[in-house]
Design an enzyme around this catalytic site. Structure first.
Site, PDB file in Angstrom:
ATOM      1  N   TYR A 567       0.799  -1.226   0.000  1.00 21.08           N
ATOM      2  CA  TYR A 567       0.000   0.000   0.000  1.00 21.08           C
ATOM      3  C   TYR A 567       0.832   1.277   0.000  1.00 21.08           C
ATOM      4  CZ  TYR A 567      -4.089  -2.901   0.484  1.00 21.08           C
ATOM      5  OH  TYR A 567      -5.077  -3.818   0.237  1.00 21.08           O
ATOM      6  N   ASP A 688      -8.116   1.890  -3.557  1.00 20.36           N
ATOM      7  CA  ASP A 688      -7.666   2.196  -2.209  1.00 20.36           C
ATOM      8  C   ASP A 688      -7.801   3.685  -1.881  1.00 20.36           C
ATOM      9  OD1 ASP A 688      -6.079   1.312   0.240  1.00 20.36           O
ATOM     10  OD2 ASP A 688      -4.785   2.900  -0.527  1.00 20.36           O
ATOM     11  N   PHE A 689      -8.166   4.026  -0.654  1.00 22.82           N
ATOM     12  CA  PHE A 689      -8.201   5.383  -0.091  1.00 22.82           C
ATOM     13  C   PHE A 689      -8.803   6.401  -1.069  1.00 22.82           C
ATOM     14  CE2 PHE A 689      -6.481   9.358   1.724  1.00 22.82           C
ATOM     15  CZ  PHE A 689      -6.851   9.160   3.035  1.00 22.82           C
ATOM     16  N   GLU A 713     -12.782   2.193  -1.522  1.00 25.64           N
ATOM     17  CA  GLU A 713     -12.679   2.197  -0.061  1.00 25.64           C
ATOM     18  C   GLU A 713     -12.824   3.631   0.442  1.00 25.64           C
ATOM     19  OE1 GLU A 713      -9.314   1.173   3.337  1.00 25.64           O
ATOM     20  OE2 GLU A 713      -8.881   2.398   1.584  1.00 25.64           O
ATOM     21  N   ASP A 796      -7.402  -4.817   7.052  1.00 25.55           N
ATOM     22  CA  ASP A 796      -7.132  -3.723   7.982  1.00 25.55           C
ATOM     23  C   ASP A 796      -7.797  -3.955   9.332  1.00 25.55           C
ATOM     24  OD1 ASP A 796      -5.538  -1.975   6.456  1.00 25.55           O
ATOM     25  OD2 ASP A 796      -7.283  -1.266   5.355  1.00 25.55           O
TER      26      ASP A 796
END
Length: 909
Positions: A567, A688-689, A713, A796
């Site tokens: 990541y 992601d993010f 996400e 996570d």
């Protein structure tokens, strides 16, 4: 890789209203200190015509202003009648409260042992998540401490950590109240360090030290690291392993830590031992708190000129800029009124005006008085605070009707909750009005997409035609959604009932939903990289996962990365990672395709680690095939000195945040994603993010790569009051739905809201939480089920991190909920290959056998303290919780299909 608030209201608007609102309203992502959703205007003359694409919000921060002629001579006081309208609206702002975290290691009361104290002066419900390192440990492995070190009320986290609540302690000399925990330590040759993370249970945020776990050394010969606690150390409020950058916790800007070292010798009886001396470290930190302010708007009618005299006052401190205009009808198209205008007024693109509010004599707040002609029907405005923070009304511009012959309403057109009536008029009931508007907008959209006259409503259509029509309605509703923030979404089941999809009808696949029947497996956990051959291990499980009923697998990030988990990507075209080689990745994808399973790639698009330093020593020069310079980095992250534009989302401070507004960045990332699709064979994406960049960029990437399925996400904190989760989580799911809408519905999102509510419901035996105020599922599932990807655990929250672990031994209740409800369920790898395998397989089988899909309907039958029950598609009944429920007897006969600990599933005969 991670875990704030807005309200909806009815009714829907006619399509013509919608198209003009699109033309006149644009929203941008507020900065870290802005509570309200923000509204600002583009530089593309969008007030004149309908635009179906939203422009990047950062481009609105640098408008060009021109001087505007102001005839101040005509602004003399007007003879006015009594006030015809007066309304005060609350504003909740955010201010920072400074506090400190301290770590103290000193002698215990018996002078033979040591005592570690960790404390915090900020309000919150604090948890110390900790473990020990042993002298012979390699790397950063944690272990549970000896039993005698564990304080009371601690909770064991598997076999590697402890969670201990901090207790309130007495105030210090400055009046600060601390929360602290003390850990007794016996000198030992085995334990080398205490590792910990400080967690705020109310917000879900984790405090890390320089991006890593805190490490308190207990021996002098411990290898020095950046995260060691001692004199002259620094502290960051860090996103942590969840990749979360919360609105409520920000990095302290204090200059230096207050570190004091006690140089006196430890009185450890072992002379010359390697034990450390005592020390005390004080670390500054800040937290945001809500401050209540208000805006007051009043209207008077001038008896002499018949003009409207508007007074606006606010007690918000600082310099306030009023961005305002007028409209002539309820389409609310902005325009700038003719002079006279208040002093210090400038024009903004001939469509609006900007006026600096004058400070009041008391020094508390500011105000302005504006004279408006009778020809205008409404006054529109937003407020700009210091910097680039904007205040609006529940996601829309403030709107003040200037007419005195009807209901006077301030706020967005949908909100009818606060009304001042100057005359009593006959109005249709709210229910009738809702029905009229709902019928009209659906009719208009269907007319657009099918070419069928709205006057000739055809009652019979093929199922395939109905599916195409309603899918197009859903996409249009997605674009409208970020503007019309109603108490029930524009595409809710009350407005648009998504039809039952029958297998014999050809299915239209879209990236936001796939076919609608997907079941996702997360194919890794936080430790999967350690073997170095995860792809090959996973390849051996392809046939078994297919047999269990999974149709999609999510693989870990494939690129070269600073962190082994993937990541913190570096060279995007280097696909030799800790999970396996480039060839092994292609092989495992090919194997899953043969097994009939689609494959999602984990794409980290928000940030990228640099390979080189600039002349200031900052890591913001990239290498490899995409050798970008600092123009690719956003300008508003002080850590990386980027020369791009300001970020369109929240910054992730552990790595340079990429500026997606740059044409070359979007071009390069699009080519890279297309290359992954073609070269590796990925069928879609886990993004992601996504809080870090505007959803419109995601739409561009999805349109270019045409994935089979995509999910983002979007992770932030749920709402809590005094440490207890609020029942109403509409604001939380609103933010997720807003992102899906900004992405045009081209990607779904993980339903973090549902996960959080399931936590409280199951952990506290409060199953009533699983029904919202309208009797619907309380997460994204209840508002936009086809775009909700439900889950109870991932790499996570679970695995060895355990940052938000699902209530122990209640995982199968969680899966009994997600695998029987609409949305697209995702199942965590660790749960599949555990003692839960048989139960998970049975639930997937029931789902598939009854055709439950992402658009299925839910009828909640019971939501009490100890039981929740629902009927899905009138085919499956389920209940979770220790309480009793039996499906109602009637036209259907129910038979038990599966039963587990505190859950049960029935099927209709």
């Amino acid at each position: 890789m991670s875990i704030s608030t807005t309200v909806f209201s009815d009714p829907l608007f006619k399509l013509c209203h919608y198209r003009n609102r699109v033309a006149s309203i644009h929203r941008f992502k507020p900065n870290q200190h802005t509570l309200f959703s923000s509204s600002i205007f583009s530089n593309n003359n969008n007030y004149d015509s309908c635009s179906w694409s939203f422009k990047p919000p950062h481009k609105f921060f640098r408008p060009k202003f021109e001087a505007f002629a102001v005839n101040t001579d005509t602004l003399e006081p007007l003879q006015a009648s009594d006030v015809v309208f007066n309304q005060i609206y609350p504003i909740n702002r955010v201010e920072l409260v400074e506090g400190k975290v301290f770590i103290r290691l000193d002698q215990g009361k018996d002078l033979e042992n040591l005592e570690l104290t960790v404390g915090c002066s900020l309000p919150g419900k604090w948890i110390l998540h900790w473990g020990v390192s042993r002298v012979d440990d390699i790397g950063s492995e944690w272990d549970q401490p000896p039993r005698e070190m564990i304080p009371p009320e601690s909770v064991l986290i598997k076999d590697y950590a402890i969670e201990t609540p901090l207790k309130k302690s007495s105030s210090d000399s400055k009046g600060d109240t601390f929360h602290e925990v003390k850990i007794g330590l016996k000198p030992s040759d085995e334990i080398s360090a205490i590792n910990f993370v400080l967690k705020d249970e109310e917000t879900g945020n984790s405090y890390h030290h320089k991006g890593r776990d805190f490490k308190v050394p207990l021996v002098n010969n411990l290898k020095e690291g950046a995260n060691l606690i001692g004199p002259k150390t620094g502290f960051n409020v860090w996103p942590g392993a969840l990749g979360q950058t919360s609105n409520t916790l920000v990095e302290s800007e204090a200059t230096e830590d207050k570190a004091h070292e006690n140089n006196s010798e430890s009185e450890n009886p072992k002379e010359g031992s390697s034990q450390v001396k005592s020390f005390y470290v004080e670390l500054p930190v800040t937290k945001e708190v809500t401050v209540n302010n208000s805006i007051s708007v009043s209207i008077k009618k001038c008896l002499k000129t018949a003009k409207n005299l508007l007074d606006l006052e606010t007690d918000v401190p600082g310099d306030i800029l009023l961005h305002w205009g007028v409209c002539r009808d309820d389409l609310r198209k902005w325009e700038a009124p003719p002079a006279p205008h208040p002093p210090e007024t400038v024009a903004f693109k001939d469509k609006a005006l900007r006026t600096q509010l004058k400070s009041k004599g008391s020094g508390e707040g500011s105000s302005v008085q504006i004279s408006l002609e009778e020809e205008f029907s409404g006054f529109l405005f937003v407020l700009k605070l210091n910097g680039n923070s904007w205040l609006n009304y529940e996601g829309n511009d403030f709107y003040v009707p200037l007419s005195t012959s009807g209901n006077l309403i301030i706020g967005n057109i949908e909100d009818q909750s606060t009304v001042v009536q100057s005359e009593v008029t006959e109005e249709p009931s709210q229910e009738e009005s809702d029905s009229i508007f709902t019928d009209e907008i659906i009719t208009e959209i269907r007319h657009l997409v099918t070419g069928i006259s709205s006057e000739k409503r055809r009652k019979t259509k093929s199922k395939e035609a109905q599916e195409v029509i309603l899918q197009e309605i859903e996409r249009l509703a997605a674009e409208a959604y970020s503007i019309f923030r109603t108490s029930v979404p524009a595409f809710s089941e009350e407005t648009i009932v998504e039809p039952e999809v029958v297998p014999e009808v050809p299915l239209k696949i879209t990236s936001g939903t796939g076919t609608g029947f997907e079941v996702v497996c997360q194919g890794f956990n936080w430790e999967s990289h350690k073997s170095g051959r995860w792809y090959m291990e996973l390849k051996e499980k392809a046939a078994e996962l297919s047999a269990l009923g999974f149709t999609v697998i999510w693989l870990p990030p494939p690129t070269d990365s600073v962190s082994p988990e993937g990541y913190m990507p570096r060279d995007l075209y280097d696909l030799n990672s800790r999970y396996g080689s480039f060839d092994e990745l292609k092989d495992v994808v090919k194997t899953f395709h043969k097994a009939g399973i689609k494959v999602l790639g984990d794409a980290v698009l928000n940030h990228r680690c640099a390979q080189h330093q600039n002349h200031n020593g900052i890591w913001n020069i990239f290498g490899g095939r995409l050798n970008w310079d600092d123009r690719a980095v956003v300008a508003d992250d002080p850590h990386f000195q980027g020369r791009g534009n300001k970020s369109s989302g929240d910054n992730f401070h552990a790595a340079p945040n990429i500026d997606h507004s740059q044409d070359f960045v979007r071009k390069d990332l699009t080519e890279w994603l297309c290359w992954l699709r073609e070269e590796i064979g990925y069928d879609g994406w886990r993004l992601d993010f996504i809080r870090g960049f505007w959803g419109g960029y995601v739409k561009d990437y999805m349109d270019a790569t045409e994935p089979y399925f995509a999910v983002g996400e979007y992770w932030d904190s749920l709402s809590y009051t005094y440490g207890e989760m609020d029942h109403n989580q509409d604001a939380h799911r609103q933010r997720i739905v807003d992102w899906i809408s900004a992405a045009g519905g081209t990607a779904g999102a993980f339903d973090v809201t549902t996960k959080g509510i399931l936590h409280s419901a199951l952990d506290r035996c409060e199953y009533w939480r699983l029904s919202d105020q309208k009797g619907k599922p309380p997460g994204v599932l209840g508002w936009w089920p086809s775009r909700a990807v439900t889950f109870i655990e991932n790499h996570d929250t679970g695995s060895t991190q355990g940052h938000w672990r699902f209530p122990h031994e209640k995982e199968m209740q969680g899966y009994a909920y997600t695998l029987t409800h609409p949305g697209t369920p995702s199942v965590f790898f660790d749960h599949i290959f555990s003692h839960y395998k048989t139960e998970i397989a049975a639930l997937i089988s029931i789902r598939k056998r009854n055709g439950i899909n992402c658009r299925s309907t839910v009828q909640i039958s019971k939501a009490d303290r100890d039981v929740y029950a629902a009927i899905i598609d009138e085919k499956v009944a389920m209940k979770i919780g220790p309480g009793h429920f039996e499906p109602p007897s009637g036209s259907q006969n129910w038979s038990s299909a599966w039963e587990g600990r505190d859950y049960m599933i029935w099927e209709a005969s």
